[in-house]
Design a protein around this motif. Structure first.
Motif, PDB file in Angstrom:
ATOM      1  N   ALA A 142       0.837  -1.206   0.000  1.00 41.33           N
ATOM      2  CA  ALA A 142       0.000   0.000   0.000  1.00 41.33           C
ATOM      3  C   ALA A 142       0.873   1.257   0.000  1.00 41.33           C
ATOM      4  O   ALA A 142       1.881   1.327   0.697  1.00 41.33           O
ATOM      5  CB  ALA A 142      -0.927   0.009   1.200  1.00 41.33           C
ATOM      6  N   ASN A 143       0.455   2.245  -0.795  1.00 47.03           N
ATOM      7  CA  ASN A 143       1.229   3.474  -0.958  1.00 47.03           C
ATOM      8  C   ASN A 143       0.496   4.746  -0.546  1.00 47.03           C
ATOM      9  O   ASN A 143       1.121   5.710  -0.118  1.00 47.03           O
ATOM     10  CB  ASN A 143       1.670   3.621  -2.417  1.00 47.03           C
ATOM     11  CG  ASN A 143       2.849   2.744  -2.767  1.00 47.03           C
ATOM     12  OD1 ASN A 143       3.975   3.195  -2.815  1.00 47.03           O
ATOM     13  ND2 ASN A 143       2.577   1.461  -2.998  1.00 47.03           N
ATOM     14  N   ASN A 144      -0.835   4.765  -0.695  1.00 45.74           N
ATOM     15  CA  ASN A 144      -1.577   5.995  -0.396  1.00 45.74           C
ATOM     16  C   ASN A 144      -3.049   5.651  -0.200  1.00 45.74           C
ATOM     17  O   ASN A 144      -3.492   4.532  -0.485  1.00 45.74           O
ATOM     18  CB  ASN A 144      -1.406   7.011  -1.529  1.00 45.74           C
ATOM     19  CG  ASN A 144      -1.599   8.449  -1.072  1.00 45.74           C
ATOM     20  OD1 ASN A 144      -1.964   8.718   0.068  1.00 45.74           O
ATOM     21  ND2 ASN A 144      -1.359   9.390  -1.972  1.00 45.74           N
ATOM     22  N   ILE A 145      -3.824   6.632   0.253  1.00 42.05           N
ATOM     23  CA  ILE A 145      -5.251   6.427   0.487  1.00 42.05           C
ATOM     24  C   ILE A 145      -6.013   7.708   0.200  1.00 42.05           C
ATOM     25  O   ILE A 145      -5.464   8.814   0.338  1.00 42.05           O
ATOM     26  CB  ILE A 145      -5.510   5.964   1.948  1.00 42.05           C
ATOM     27  CG1 ILE A 145      -6.921   5.392   2.112  1.00 42.05           C
ATOM     28  CG2 ILE A 145      -5.234   7.074   2.948  1.00 42.05           C
ATOM     29  CD1 ILE A 145      -7.148   4.655   3.425  1.00 42.05           C
ATOM     30  N   ARG A 146      -7.244   7.558  -0.262  1.00 38.13           N
ATOM     31  CA  ARG A 146      -8.187   8.667  -0.439  1.00 38.13           C
ATOM     32  C   ARG A 146      -9.438   8.376   0.379  1.00 38.13           C
ATOM     33  O   ARG A 146      -9.811   7.218   0.573  1.00 38.13           O
ATOM     34  CB  ARG A 146      -8.616   8.811  -1.900  1.00 38.13           C
ATOM     35  CG  ARG A 146      -7.577   9.352  -2.857  1.00 38.13           C
ATOM     36  CD  ARG A 146      -8.132   9.297  -4.274  1.00 38.13           C
ATOM     37  NE  ARG A 146      -7.210   9.829  -5.256  1.00 38.13           N
ATOM     38  CZ  ARG A 146      -7.193   9.477  -6.528  1.00 38.13           C
ATOM     39  NH1 ARG A 146      -8.079   8.586  -6.987  1.00 38.13           N
ATOM     40  NH2 ARG A 146      -6.328  10.010  -7.372  1.00 38.13           N
ATOM     41  N   PHE A 147     -10.099   9.451   0.804  1.00 36.39           N
ATOM     42  CA  PHE A 147     -11.363   9.313   1.525  1.00 36.39           C
ATOM     43  C   PHE A 147     -12.422  10.206   0.902  1.00 36.39           C
ATOM     44  O   PHE A 147     -12.126  11.322   0.454  1.00 36.39           O
ATOM     45  CB  PHE A 147     -11.205   9.722   2.994  1.00 36.39           C
ATOM     46  CG  PHE A 147     -10.492   8.726   3.854  1.00 36.39           C
ATOM     47  CD1 PHE A 147     -11.177   7.667   4.438  1.00 36.39           C
ATOM     48  CD2 PHE A 147      -9.126   8.844   4.091  1.00 36.39           C
ATOM     49  CE1 PHE A 147     -10.520   6.754   5.253  1.00 36.39           C
ATOM     50  CE2 PHE A 147      -8.466   7.937   4.907  1.00 36.39           C
ATOM     51  CZ  PHE A 147      -9.165   6.889   5.484  1.00 36.39           C
ATOM     52  N   ASN A 148     -13.655   9.716   0.900  1.00 34.42           N
ATOM     53  CA  ASN A 148     -14.828  10.550   0.625  1.00 34.42           C
ATOM     54  C   ASN A 148     -15.317  11.150   1.936  1.00 34.42           C
ATOM     55  O   ASN A 148     -15.322  10.471   2.971  1.00 34.42           O
ATOM     56  CB  ASN A 148     -15.977   9.709   0.044  1.00 34.42           C
ATOM     57  CG  ASN A 148     -15.950   9.678  -1.473  1.00 34.42           C
ATOM     58  OD1 ASN A 148     -15.240  10.438  -2.118  1.00 34.42           O
ATOM     59  ND2 ASN A 148     -16.728   8.763  -2.040  1.00 34.42           N
ATOM     60  N   CYS A 149     -15.737  12.402   1.882  1.00 34.90           N
ATOM     61  CA  CYS A 149     -16.412  13.036   3.013  1.00 34.90           C
ATOM     62  C   CYS A 149     -17.905  13.095   2.726  1.00 34.90           C
ATOM     63  O   CYS A 149     -18.312  13.291   1.566  1.00 34.90           O
ATOM     64  CB  CYS A 149     -15.888  14.454   3.234  1.00 34.90           C
ATOM     65  SG  CYS A 149     -14.130  14.559   3.605  1.00 34.90           S
ATOM     66  N   SER A 150     -18.725  12.973   3.768  1.00 34.52           N
ATOM     67  CA  SER A 150     -20.179  13.001   3.567  1.00 34.52           C
ATOM     68  C   SER A 150     -20.643  14.353   3.036  1.00 34.52           C
ATOM     69  O   SER A 150     -21.717  14.451   2.439  1.00 34.52           O
ATOM     70  CB  SER A 150     -20.906  12.659   4.869  1.00 34.52           C
ATOM     71  OG  SER A 150     -20.503  13.529   5.913  1.00 34.52           O
ATOM     72  N   GLY A 151     -19.834  15.398   3.204  1.00 34.35           N
ATOM     73  CA  GLY A 151     -20.176  16.702   2.657  1.00 34.35           C
ATOM     74  C   GLY A 151     -19.884  16.853   1.174  1.00 34.35           C
ATOM     75  O   GLY A 151     -20.167  17.901   0.588  1.00 34.35           O
ATOM     76  N   GLY A 152     -19.280  15.813   0.558  1.00 30.34           N
ATOM     77  CA  GLY A 152     -19.034  15.831  -0.878  1.00 30.34           C
ATOM     78  C   GLY A 152     -17.581  15.977  -1.290  1.00 30.34           C
ATOM     79  O   GLY A 152     -17.252  15.828  -2.464  1.00 30.34           O
ATOM     80  N   SER A 153     -16.677  16.260  -0.361  1.00 31.75           N
ATOM     81  CA  SER A 153     -15.267  16.444  -0.706  1.00 31.75           C
ATOM     82  C   SER A 153     -14.533  15.107  -0.778  1.00 31.75           C
ATOM     83  O   SER A 153     -14.956  14.108  -0.193  1.00 31.75           O
ATOM     84  CB  SER A 153     -14.578  17.327   0.344  1.00 31.75           C
ATOM     85  OG  SER A 153     -15.191  18.586   0.417  1.00 31.75           O
ATOM     86  N   ILE A 154     -13.421  15.096  -1.504  1.00 29.61           N
ATOM     87  CA  ILE A 154     -12.506  13.960  -1.551  1.00 29.61           C
ATOM     88  C   ILE A 154     -11.157  14.420  -1.013  1.00 29.61           C
ATOM     89  O   ILE A 154     -10.618  15.443  -1.448  1.00 29.61           O
ATOM     90  CB  ILE A 154     -12.353  13.404  -2.978  1.00 29.61           C
ATOM     91  CG1 ILE A 154     -13.683  12.822  -3.476  1.00 29.61           C
ATOM     92  CG2 ILE A 154     -11.260  12.335  -3.023  1.00 29.61           C
ATOM     93  CD1 ILE A 154     -13.636  12.308  -4.906  1.00 29.61           C
ATOM     94  N   LEU A 155     -10.609  13.675  -0.059  1.00 34.24           N
ATOM     95  CA  LEU A 155      -9.311  13.991   0.521  1.00 34.24           C
ATOM     96  C   LEU A 155      -8.301  12.937   0.092  1.00 34.24           C
ATOM     97  O   LEU A 155      -8.578  11.742   0.195  1.00 34.24           O
ATOM     98  CB  LEU A 155      -9.389  14.004   2.049  1.00 34.24           C
ATOM     99  CG  LEU A 155     -10.411  14.929   2.705  1.00 34.24           C
ATOM    100  CD1 LEU A 155     -10.335  14.780   4.224  1.00 34.24           C
ATOM    101  CD2 LEU A 155     -10.181  16.375   2.294  1.00 34.24           C
ATOM    102  N   GLN A 156      -7.139  13.368  -0.392  1.00 34.31           N
ATOM    103  CA  GLN A 156      -6.079  12.439  -0.774  1.00 34.31           C
ATOM    104  C   GLN A 156      -4.901  12.585   0.168  1.00 34.31           C
ATOM    105  O   GLN A 156      -4.453  13.697   0.451  1.00 34.31           O
ATOM    106  CB  GLN A 156      -5.626  12.682  -2.215  1.00 34.31           C
ATOM    107  CG  GLN A 156      -4.519  11.732  -2.667  1.00 34.31           C
ATOM    108  CD  GLN A 156      -4.278  11.757  -4.155  1.00 34.31           C
ATOM    109  OE1 GLN A 156      -5.223  11.748  -4.946  1.00 34.31           O
ATOM    110  NE2 GLN A 156      -3.022  11.791  -4.574  1.00 34.31           N
ATOM    111  N   GLY A 157      -4.377  11.459   0.637  1.00 36.57           N
ATOM    112  CA  GLY A 157      -3.252  11.472   1.550  1.00 36.57           C
ATOM    113  C   GLY A 157      -1.950  11.849   0.876  1.00 36.57           C
ATOM    114  O   GLY A 157      -1.835  11.862  -0.354  1.00 36.57           O
ATOM    115  N   ASP A 158      -0.953  12.127   1.706  1.00 40.11           N
ATOM    116  CA  ASP A 158       0.376  12.501   1.216  1.00 40.11           C
ATOM    117  C   ASP A 158       1.289  11.278   1.173  1.00 40.11           C
ATOM    118  O   ASP A 158       2.400  11.285   1.708  1.00 40.11           O
ATOM    119  CB  ASP A 158       0.980  13.581   2.121  1.00 40.11           C
ATOM    120  CG  ASP A 158       0.191  14.879   2.056  1.00 40.11           C
ATOM    121  OD1 ASP A 158      -0.262  15.247   0.955  1.00 40.11           O
ATOM    122  OD2 ASP A 158       0.028  15.521   3.112  1.00 40.11           O
TER     123      ASP A 158
END
Length: 213
Positions: free
Chosen positions: A149-165
């Protein structure tokens, strides 16, 4: 004679352990949730591209009434050989009210983590809670350096997408299902233990997320 000869070595080992312990404490940003918290969850989120080296660590949950609204990663920067990339994931837990005191406390949970890297800055949902994730994984490389595993992204319930460093080796897999319930409230990680001088270390291989009402 042998006993006396060992004293300097033992002293050196304890000194190194003390330095390592200090290094880990400096990396921590916030405080962990209480150990051993168990919580009823309504759905389990998984992805299909995780790898199978290592063992699943103990699942850890946000305190009752709180949900994950931010995360940070433990990442080893690229090295000449035997990269491990993503080593750990922390979820930062906030109550439904999301007042300022929650953000200041920075309560986090984490399952097992690998042995290499530094914790990145926290990424927060602008609104809502984490509700789904996507994992970037390098497939089995055979005789070439493995990173899993190298990285992860998350969906937020408010509609945003967060990508890890994290790092950019490998490919993004499919998204997990969306949470049933209010949001992600717990985590479990699959970690390969250090393989020694002749082994190929991969650290974090896979992750599971738990969702609560």
């Amino acid at each position: 004679m042998q006993c006396n000869a060992m004293h300097p070595f033992i002293s050196m080992v304890f000194s190194l352990l003390a330095i390592i312990g200090l290094h880990v404490s400096v990396q921590s940003t916030g405080k962990p949730s209480e150990e051993g918290i168990e919580r009823s969850f309504v759905s389990l989120l998984t992805v299909s591209n995780g790898l199978e080296w290592g063992l699943w660590g103990q699942r850890e949950f946000c305190p009752t009434g709180t949900y994950a609204t931010g995360f940070s990663l433990m990442v080893e920067e690229p090295v000449f050989w035997d990269n491990t990339a993503l080593n750990g994931i922390r979820l930062y837990c906030v109550s439904r009210i999301k007042d300022l005191s929650d953000l200041n406390k920075k309560i986090f949970v984490q399952s097992d983590v690998g042995s290499w890297g530094e914790w990145t800055d926290i990424k927060w949902c602008p609104s809502g809670f984490l509700t789904a994730f996507q994992l970037r994984v390098q497939s089995n490389q055979g005789t070439i350096d493995e990173t899993a595993a190298n990285n992860i992204r998350f969906n937020c319930s408010g509609g945003s997408i967060l990508q890890g460093d994290g790092t950019d080796w490998g490919d993004w897999g499919n998204w997990s299902p969306e949470c049933k319930g209010r949001g992600i409230c717990g985590i479990g990680t699959r970690i390969e233990e250090p393989q020694g001088i002749k082994g190929d270390d991969t650290a974090l291989n896979d992750v599971r997320m738990f969702c609560c009402d």
